[in-house]
Design a protein around this motif. Structure first.
Motif, PDB file in Angstrom:
ATOM      1  N   THR A 249     -20.298 -35.756  12.278  1.00 23.44           N
ATOM      2  CA  THR A 249     -21.697 -35.608  12.964  1.00 23.44           C
ATOM      3  C   THR A 249     -21.610 -36.623  14.221  1.00 23.44           C
ATOM      4  O   THR A 249     -22.868 -36.829  14.758  1.00 23.44           O
ATOM      5  CB  THR A 249     -22.771 -35.805  11.904  1.00 23.44           C
ATOM      6  N   MET A 256     -27.461 -32.262  21.351  1.00 22.50           N
ATOM      7  CA  MET A 256     -28.651 -31.762  21.237  1.00 22.50           C
ATOM      8  C   MET A 256     -29.421 -31.950  22.444  1.00 22.50           C
ATOM      9  O   MET A 256     -30.036 -31.208  23.179  1.00 22.50           O
ATOM     10  CB  MET A 256     -29.475 -32.237  20.203  1.00 22.50           C
ATOM     11  N   THR A 278     -29.616 -26.408  19.713  1.00 23.11           N
ATOM     12  CA  THR A 278     -29.179 -26.449  18.384  1.00 23.11           C
ATOM     13  C   THR A 278     -27.722 -26.064  18.430  1.00 23.11           C
ATOM     14  O   THR A 278     -26.967 -26.316  17.578  1.00 23.11           O
ATOM     15  CB  THR A 278     -30.127 -25.801  17.495  1.00 23.11           C
ATOM     16  N   LEU A 282     -24.477 -27.876  16.847  1.00 25.16           N
ATOM     17  CA  LEU A 282     -23.577 -27.173  15.917  1.00 25.16           C
ATOM     18  C   LEU A 282     -21.934 -27.196  16.733  1.00 25.16           C
ATOM     19  O   LEU A 282     -21.217 -27.329  15.740  1.00 25.16           O
ATOM     20  CB  LEU A 282     -24.061 -25.710  15.823  1.00 25.16           C
TER      21      LEU A 282
HETATM   22  N1  LIG Z   1     -24.925 -31.747   8.770  1.00 21.88           N
HETATM   23  C1  LIG Z   1     -25.398 -31.036   9.880  1.00 21.88           C
HETATM   24  N2  LIG Z   1     -25.381 -29.429   9.881  1.00 21.88           N
HETATM   25  C2  LIG Z   1     -25.723 -28.860  10.722  1.00 21.88           C
HETATM   26  N3  LIG Z   1     -26.375 -29.380  11.989  1.00 21.88           N
HETATM   27  C3  LIG Z   1     -26.535 -30.719  11.998  1.00 21.88           C
HETATM   28  C4  LIG Z   1     -25.853 -31.663  10.863  1.00 21.88           C
HETATM   29  N4  LIG Z   1     -26.267 -32.893  11.344  1.00 21.88           N
HETATM   30  C5  LIG Z   1     -26.627 -32.797  12.568  1.00 21.88           C
HETATM   31  N5  LIG Z   1     -26.881 -31.324  13.056  1.00 21.88           N
HETATM   32  C6  LIG Z   1     -27.659 -30.805  14.373  1.00 21.88           C
HETATM   33  O1  LIG Z   1     -27.517 -31.886  15.122  1.00 21.88           O
HETATM   34  C7  LIG Z   1     -28.842 -32.147  15.468  1.00 21.88           C
HETATM   35  C8  LIG Z   1     -29.077 -33.769  15.949  1.00 21.88           C
HETATM   36  O2  LIG Z   1     -28.800 -34.245  14.630  1.00 21.88           O
HETATM   37  P1  LIG Z   1     -29.144 -35.814  14.248  1.00 21.88           P
HETATM   38  O3  LIG Z   1     -30.693 -35.540  13.743  1.00 21.88           O
HETATM   39  O4  LIG Z   1     -28.310 -36.271  13.183  1.00 21.88           O
HETATM   40  O5  LIG Z   1     -29.032 -36.482  15.530  1.00 21.88           O
HETATM   41  P2  LIG Z   1     -28.994 -38.203  15.692  1.00 21.88           P
HETATM   42  O6  LIG Z   1     -29.379 -38.855  14.521  1.00 21.88           O
HETATM   43  O7  LIG Z   1     -29.787 -38.328  17.082  1.00 21.88           O
HETATM   44  O8  LIG Z   1     -27.649 -38.100  16.276  1.00 21.88           O
HETATM   45  P3  LIG Z   1     -26.687 -39.413  16.885  1.00 21.88           P
HETATM   46  O9  LIG Z   1     -26.168 -39.987  15.837  1.00 21.88           O
HETATM   47  O10 LIG Z   1     -25.669 -38.465  17.682  1.00 21.88           O
HETATM   48  O11 LIG Z   1     -27.534 -40.163  17.615  1.00 21.88           O
HETATM   49  C9  LIG Z   1     -29.741 -31.642  14.424  1.00 21.88           C
HETATM   50  O12 LIG Z   1     -30.995 -31.501  14.836  1.00 21.88           O
HETATM   51  C10 LIG Z   1     -29.105 -30.273  13.974  1.00 21.88           C
HETATM   52  O13 LIG Z   1     -29.370 -29.442  14.860  1.00 21.88           O
END
Ligand SMILES: Nc1ncnc2c1ncn2[C@@H]1O[C@H](COP(=O)(O)OP(=O)(O)OP(=O)(O)O)[C@@H](O)[C@H]1O
Ligand SMILES: [Mg+2]
Length: 310
Positions: A249, A256, A278, A282
């Motif tokens: 992740t 995004m 999205t 993905l």
């Molecule tokens: N386990 C997952 N399965 C599917 N999609 C995911 C998953 N984790 C994240 N995503 C996708 O990635 C997007 C952003 O993820 P997240 O909310 O974890 O961002 P973040 O916490 O800002 O991450 P970062 O650590 O990169 O700053 C989500 O809105 C979703 O579309």
């Protein structure tokens, strides 16, 4: 549309593969690699892979800048990073694939001096001639004032530039007062910003709406595998990803942000931006590394995104 990304505290990601990693003993590593990293650098990489014109700035230690220089050359990214004495920090990631455990060792990064900061401001001003959109990503290193992004946003807004912000904590709290056009906190960062738990979608929505005004017109709240809530004044919906096999992740949020900006640069509706954003995220979670797959893969992901109006 030319896009700039700002990374004030980039990092070199050192990934060391060690099966059955143990502390307090000698471990043998199978492989090791260095990658140019930092949130704004990741966003720029995704945007460049998508074929957009991208410029990057921030601060880079001159002693190990070659990792970044090679990366920017390979991706066709214009490098406007201010060089500072010394080295850019190295964040170590120990990957134990045998047990599926990753251990991170992050370092703080150095504080740019007054001279470097003024050079950076000159660079941003010069870039604002050609770049319509500025993406500001990542946390501020300790030692920079929490108003650093807020000041930067005021400058960019005075030049009528669009600002997309992805940060957290005090830097975010200060920056929202300066009127960034778009913010993308994750749900935890938003909860911290508004000072309350956000257990329900309705809570997240009302918090997002409270941040919308004349200047800040789009708030995107990412929620990991739950997708993301996209909110503008009279329009709100959730974009949900399909269930996928997750490889890593790391960089999901950066992907995004990149997808959102890519959509906006093509003047897509917010719904179509959400599909693209999205799909980018993905691509990040289903693959290792930070390269975007070919466009047919992105197209396929876009079709699988489920949009639910609130
Ligand atoms: N386990 C997952 N399965 C599917 N999609 C995911 C998953 N984790 C994240 N995503 C996708 O990635 C997007 C952003 O993820 P997240 O909310 O974890 O961002 P973040 O916490 O800002 O991450 P970062 O650590 O990169 O700053 C989500 O809105 C979703 O579309
Ligand atoms: Mg994030």
């Amino acid at each position: 549309m030319k896009i700039a990304t700002i990374t004030v505290n980039p990092a070199i990601d050192q990934t060391v593969s060690v099966d059955n990693f143990q502390t307090g003993t000698v471990n043998r590593s199978r492989a090791m690699r260095f990658d140019a990293g930092g949130k704004g650098v990741n966003v720029a990489s995704f945007l460049a892979d998508y074929g957009l014109d991208v410029v990057v700035t921030g601060f880079l230690g001159e002693e190990n800048a070659d990792v970044f220089e090679r990366h920017f050359a390979r991706k066709g990214i214009e490098d406007r990073f201010v060089r500072v004495p010394g080295e850019t920090r190295v964040n170590i990631k120990i990957m134990d694939e045998e047990n599926q455990i990753t251990t991170d060792l992050n370092t703080p990064g150095q504080i740019p001096g007054e001279y470097a900061v003024s050079r950076f401001y000159e660079q941003v001003e010069a870039m604002s001639e050609a770049c319509e959109c500025f993406v500001i990503s990542g946390n501020l290193q300790a030692g920079l004032p929490s108003t650093f992004y807020a000041d930067l946003i005021r400058l960019l807004k005075s030049k009528k530039r669009m600002v997309v912000l992805d940060t957290s904590g005090d830097a975010l709290a200060e920056a929202v007062k300066a009127g960034p056009n778009i913010i993308k906190p994750n749900i935890h960062e938003l909860s911290l910003l508004v000072g309350k738990p956000l257990a329900e979608i309705a809570d997240a929505y009302s918090s997002a709406i409270s941040l919308i005004n004349e200047e800040t017109t789009i708030v995107v709240i990412s929620m990991g595998s739950g997708g993301a809530l996209f909110v503008e004044k009279d329009n709100a919906f959730i974009a949900r990803p399909p269930a996928v096999a997750v490889k890593s992740t790391v960089g999901a949020g950066d992907a995004m942000v990149a997808g959102l900006v890519a959509g906006l640069s093509k003047k897509l509706s917010l719904k179509d931006c959400a599909r693209l954003a999205t799909a980018f995220s993905l691509s990040a979670v289903t693959r290792l590394g930070r390269d975007l797959p070919k466009s047919s893969v992105i197209d396929e992901f876009q079709k699988q995104v489920e949009i639910t109006p609130l």
